[in-house]
Design a protein around this motif. Structure first.
Motif, PDB file in Angstrom:
ATOM      1  N   LYS A  66       0.807  -1.227   0.000  1.00  0.00           N
ATOM      2  CA  LYS A  66       0.000   0.000   0.000  1.00  0.00           C
ATOM      3  C   LYS A  66       0.841   1.278   0.000  1.00  0.00           C
ATOM      4  O   LYS A  66       0.297   2.375  -0.107  1.00  0.00           O
ATOM      5  CB  LYS A  66      -0.924   0.009   1.222  1.00  0.00           C
ATOM      6  CG  LYS A  66      -1.940  -1.120   1.234  1.00  0.00           C
ATOM      7  CD  LYS A  66      -2.818  -1.042   2.475  1.00  0.00           C
ATOM      8  CE  LYS A  66      -3.837  -2.176   2.508  1.00  0.00           C
ATOM      9  NZ  LYS A  66      -4.685  -2.101   3.731  1.00  0.00           N
ATOM     10  N   LYS A  84       1.847   6.731  -1.438  1.00  0.00           N
ATOM     11  CA  LYS A  84       0.950   6.007  -0.534  1.00  0.00           C
ATOM     12  C   LYS A  84      -0.431   5.910  -1.173  1.00  0.00           C
ATOM     13  O   LYS A  84      -0.988   6.917  -1.632  1.00  0.00           O
ATOM     14  CB  LYS A  84       0.866   6.731   0.811  1.00  0.00           C
ATOM     15  CG  LYS A  84       0.204   5.940   1.911  1.00  0.00           C
ATOM     16  CD  LYS A  84       0.303   6.671   3.247  1.00  0.00           C
ATOM     17  CE  LYS A  84      -0.329   5.851   4.356  1.00  0.00           C
ATOM     18  NZ  LYS A  84      -0.291   6.570   5.656  1.00  0.00           N
ATOM     19  N   ARG A  85      -0.982   4.694  -1.190  1.00  0.00           N
ATOM     20  CA  ARG A  85      -2.270   4.487  -1.858  1.00  0.00           C
ATOM     21  C   ARG A  85      -3.364   5.317  -1.210  1.00  0.00           C
ATOM     22  O   ARG A  85      -4.239   5.867  -1.908  1.00  0.00           O
ATOM     23  CB  ARG A  85      -2.639   3.001  -1.818  1.00  0.00           C
ATOM     24  CG  ARG A  85      -3.881   2.676  -2.646  1.00  0.00           C
ATOM     25  CD  ARG A  85      -4.115   1.191  -2.746  1.00  0.00           C
ATOM     26  NE  ARG A  85      -4.485   0.628  -1.442  1.00  0.00           N
ATOM     27  CZ  ARG A  85      -4.755  -0.660  -1.249  1.00  0.00           C
ATOM     28  NH1 ARG A  85      -4.650  -1.525  -2.259  1.00  0.00           N
ATOM     29  NH2 ARG A  85      -5.093  -1.106  -0.051  1.00  0.00           N
ATOM     30  N   ASN A  90      -6.733   4.657  -5.375  1.00  0.00           N
ATOM     31  CA  ASN A  90      -6.430   3.364  -5.997  1.00  0.00           C
ATOM     32  C   ASN A  90      -5.965   3.506  -7.441  1.00  0.00           C
ATOM     33  O   ASN A  90      -4.983   2.888  -7.866  1.00  0.00           O
ATOM     34  CB  ASN A  90      -7.652   2.447  -5.938  1.00  0.00           C
ATOM     35  CG  ASN A  90      -7.931   1.967  -4.522  1.00  0.00           C
ATOM     36  OD1 ASN A  90      -7.022   1.872  -3.704  1.00  0.00           O
ATOM     37  ND2 ASN A  90      -9.190   1.667  -4.234  1.00  0.00           N
ATOM     38  N   TYR A  93      -2.510   5.270  -7.697  1.00  0.00           N
ATOM     39  CA  TYR A  93      -1.445   4.430  -7.141  1.00  0.00           C
ATOM     40  C   TYR A  93      -1.154   3.260  -8.082  1.00  0.00           C
ATOM     41  O   TYR A  93      -0.003   2.863  -8.271  1.00  0.00           O
ATOM     42  CB  TYR A  93      -1.847   3.918  -5.759  1.00  0.00           C
ATOM     43  CG  TYR A  93      -0.742   3.182  -5.040  1.00  0.00           C
ATOM     44  CD1 TYR A  93       0.384   3.867  -4.585  1.00  0.00           C
ATOM     45  CD2 TYR A  93      -0.818   1.807  -4.815  1.00  0.00           C
ATOM     46  CE1 TYR A  93       1.409   3.197  -3.918  1.00  0.00           C
ATOM     47  CE2 TYR A  93       0.205   1.127  -4.148  1.00  0.00           C
ATOM     48  CZ  TYR A  93       1.317   1.829  -3.707  1.00  0.00           C
ATOM     49  OH  TYR A  93       2.332   1.168  -3.054  1.00  0.00           O
ATOM     50  N   SER A  94      -2.173   2.713  -8.688  1.00  0.00           N
ATOM     51  CA  SER A  94      -1.976   1.635  -9.653  1.00  0.00           C
ATOM     52  C   SER A  94      -1.200   2.138 -10.870  1.00  0.00           C
ATOM     53  O   SER A  94      -0.333   1.444 -11.416  1.00  0.00           O
ATOM     54  CB  SER A  94      -3.333   1.077 -10.085  1.00  0.00           C
ATOM     55  OG  SER A  94      -3.169   0.090 -11.070  1.00  0.00           O
ATOM     56  N   LYS A  97       2.468   2.287 -10.012  1.00  0.00           N
ATOM     57  CA  LYS A  97       3.128   0.990 -10.021  1.00  0.00           C
ATOM     58  C   LYS A  97       3.413   0.501 -11.436  1.00  0.00           C
ATOM     59  O   LYS A  97       4.231  -0.393 -11.640  1.00  0.00           O
ATOM     60  CB  LYS A  97       2.289  -0.043  -9.259  1.00  0.00           C
ATOM     61  CG  LYS A  97       2.226   0.217  -7.763  1.00  0.00           C
ATOM     62  CD  LYS A  97       1.731  -1.001  -6.988  1.00  0.00           C
ATOM     63  CE  LYS A  97       0.277  -1.320  -7.330  1.00  0.00           C
ATOM     64  NZ  LYS A  97      -0.214  -2.461  -6.523  1.00  0.00           N
TER      65      LYS A  97
END
Length: 494
Positions: A66, A84-85, A90, A93-94, A97
Motif C-alpha cells: 500500500k 501512498k495508496r 487506488n 497508485y496503480s 506501479k
C-alpha cells in the motif's frame, strides 16, 4: 528477440494502453517546478509545511504493497519519493506501479524527513511527462547507493546521454569542464577583453603546425579548410584597433587520436596590444589560479598523486636549450645546425626520421628528456625559430624566439608569443615554411597573403596566448583522457 527488444515491446504496449486511457505523456509541453531536488535537500527544514513541485527521471522504485518508495533524479541530484495508496487513491497508485525506471515524471507533494533523517517528498499527485521506451542501465542499489551498470568506456563515450544519467562521476567531471570555461570567460571579461568570433571555414588554415581537414563549397566552387587555430583572424582585429580580444572555439586538426588528442577540441586564444611575453606570463599565472579556485575551491591541486601549487608564483622559467642540457647532457653547441642535431639525437636514441629542420629535433629532445620532469608549473622559453614562424626573435639569438609553453604535471597547457609584427620578416618566415613543406613537412605553415596584407597596415606590439581548454580541464578534474572531458568525442561508427 533480445532482452532489450522485449522490454521495448512491453513498454510500447504500456504506452498504447496509456493513450487508450487518454493519457498522452509526449503531449505535455511544460511542467512548472518550484524546486530542484538539491534545493529540497538544502531547505528541508523550512519546507515541511508547504507543497513543492519537482520533476526528473525515475531511477529507483521499491514497491511495498500500500506504500512505495522511489528516487527521482534531476540535474542537481536525487530525492526520495513516498507514494501512498491512501493519499493517491487506488487508480493513481496503480498507475504509479505501472511506471518504468527511466520514465520522466513531475510530482507535487510535501517534504519531510524519514525516521532515518532522509529528505523525502510525500507525493500527492504525479504526472508522466515522457515514457522511456528502452531500459536504462541503472544497475542495482547497494548500501543505499545506486551502482551504475554502464562500465564499458567506449559505450560511455558513444552513448554519453546514458553515461550522464547513470554515472554521477562522469557528470561531475564534465560539469568541472564546463566551469573551467565559465571561469576563464569571467576572468578575461573582467580584465576588459572582448569575446569575438572568427571564421571556422578558411581558405588558408594557418596559425599552427597541423594538418587541416579540407572541404568544398559548391556554390563558390572553392576549396576550404576547417580552422586549426584562431590566431590569424584575431590578429586582424588587433590591427583593426581592438586592443584586447579573445575567442573560445572549436578547432580541427587532422591528426592522430590519443588520450591527449581529439581531432576537434576547444581552444582559447587571446591577444593583447602593447603587451609582451612577460605580461602574458603574469596573466597565465593569475588566470590559472583563478580558474582552479573557481572549479576546485583551491589553487592547490592533486594530479596523479602529485601535489601542485599553482599559487606559488612566480612560476619557474626554463629556456628550452638549458632544459635539454640539464636532463640529457646535450649542449646547445651540439644543436647549432641540422646535421649536428641529428647526430646528437641519434646518440641518445631519439629517432630523427621525417625531421626536416633543427627546431623539430630540438623540440623532440625537449619532449623526451625535459617534459617528464615538469611537474610544478614551468614556463619553457626560447623556442627555435624553425617551429615558431609567428613569434618575434630573441634579440641576442636570432635562432630562438620570444615564445613560451607552460607545463604542469608534465603536460603542455598553453602556448604564447611576443607576436611577430614585422610584415617583411613575416613574409620571409612564411617562405621558409614553404621550403619545409616542399621538403616533406606536412605541418609547415602555409603562405597567407591576406594576413600579410593586413600586417602591412601595421600591428602594434602584441602578446598572444593559446590554451587547450580540454587539457586544462583534464588537469583540474583528474581525468584520465581527453575523451572524459569532451561531451561527444569522435569515435568510429559501430
Amino acid at each position: 528477440m533480445s532482452e532489450e527488444a522485449e522490454i521495448k515491446s512491453l513498454r510500447l504496449q504500456k504506452l498504447a494502453s496509456l493513450n487508450q486511457q487518454g493519457i498522452h505523456p509526449y503531449a505535455v509541453e511544460r511542467y512548472e517546478r518550484t524546486h530542484s531536488t538539491a534545493q529540497v535537500h538544502d531547505q528541508i527544514a523550512s519546507l515541511t509545511a508547504v507543497n513543492v513541485s519537482v520533476a526528473g527521471r525515475l531511477v529507483a522504485v521499491r514497491i511495498m504493497g500500500k506504500a512505495s518508495f522511489a528516487h527521482l533524479q534531476d540535474q542537481s541530484g536525487r530525492i526520495q519519493l513516498y507514494f501512498k495508496r491512501d493519499i493517491l487513491g487506488n487508480a493513481s497508485y496503480s498507475q504509479f506501479k505501472d511506471l518504468d525506471l527511466g520514465d520522466i515524471i513531475g510530482i507535487q507533494g510535501r517534504p519531510f524527513l524519514t525516521h532515518t533523517g532522509e529528505p523525502t517528498i510525500e507525493v500527492h499527485r504525479f504526472l508522466l511527462l515522457a515514457k522511456s521506451l528502452r531500459p536504462i542501465p541503472l544497475g542495482k542499489e547497494k548500501d543505499g547507493e545506486q551502482h551504475a551498470a554502464l562500465h564499458d568506456v567506449e559505450q560511455r563515450y558513444r552513448h554519453r546521454y546514458l553515461d550522464l544519467i547513470v554515472n554521477p562521476a562522469s557528470r561531475d567531471l564534465l560539469l568541472k569542464r564546463i566551469r573551467v570555461v565559465q571561469a576563464m570567460r569571467r576572468f578575461l571579461d573582467e580584465l576588459g577583453f572582448l569575446e569575438v568570433e572568427t571564421p571556422v571555414l578558411q581558405t588558408v588554415a594557418g596559425g599552427a603546425a597541423a594538418r587541416p581537414f579540407t572541404t568544398h563549397h559548391h556554390a563558390l566552387n572553392l576549396e576550404l579548410h576547417l580552422r586549426i587555430s584562431l590566431e590569424l583572424y584575431l590578429k586582424r582585429l588587433i590591427i583593426g584597433g581592438f586592443e584586447k580580444v579573445y575567442e573560445i572555439g572549436r578547432v580541427f586538426r587532422n591528426e592522430g587520436i590519443s588520450t591527449r588528442h581529439n581531432p576537434e577540441f576547444t581552444l582559447m586564444e587571446l591577444y593583447q596590444a602593447y603587451a609582451n611575453l612577460e605580461d602574458i606570463m603574469d596573466l597565465v599565472e593569475a588566470m590559472y589560479v583563478e580558474i582552479a579556485k573557481s572549479v576546485n575551491g583551491s589553487a592547490t591541486i592533486t594530479y596523479q598523486n602529485e601535489v601542485i601549487d599553482l599559487s606559488a608564483r612566480p612560476w619557474k622559467r626554463l629556456p628550452m636549450l638549458d632544459g635539454i642540457e640539464q636532463y640529457s647532457d646535450i649542449k646547445p653547441s651540439q644543436l647549432e645546425n641540422f646535421e649536428d642535431a641529428v647526430s646528437a639525437a641519434e646518440k641518445v636514441g631519439l629517432p630523427t626520421e621525417g625531421e626536416t629542420n633543427t627546431g623539430g629535433i630540438i623540440e623532440k629532445l625537449h619532449e623526451r628528456f625535459v617534459q617528464p620532469h615538469l611537474i610544478q608549473p614551468t614556463f619553457i622559453t626560447d623556442y627555435p625559430i624553425d617551429t615558431s614562424p609567428l613569434a618575434k626573435r630573441v634579440p641576442d639569438n636570432p635562432k630562438l624566439t620570444r615564445r613560451f609553453e607552460v607545463f604542469v604535471a608534465t603536460q603542455e597547457l598553453g602556448n604564447a608569443f611576443s607576436e611577430m609584427n614585422d610584415p617583411v620578416e613575416q613574409r620571409e618566415r612564411f617562405f621558409y615554411q614553404q621550403q619545409l613543406l616542399a621538403s616533406g613537412d606536412p605541418e609547415a605553415h602555409p603562405m597567407d597573403e591576406e594576413f600579410l596584407l593586413a600586417l602591412e597596415y601595421g600591428m602594434p606590439p602584441t602578446g598572444g596566448l593559446g590554451v587547450g581548454v580540454d587539457r586544462l580541464a583534464i588537469l583540474l578534474s583528474e581525468a584520465q583522457s581527453i575523451r572524459d572531458v569532451i561531451l561527444f568525442p569522435l569515435l568510429r561508427p559501430e
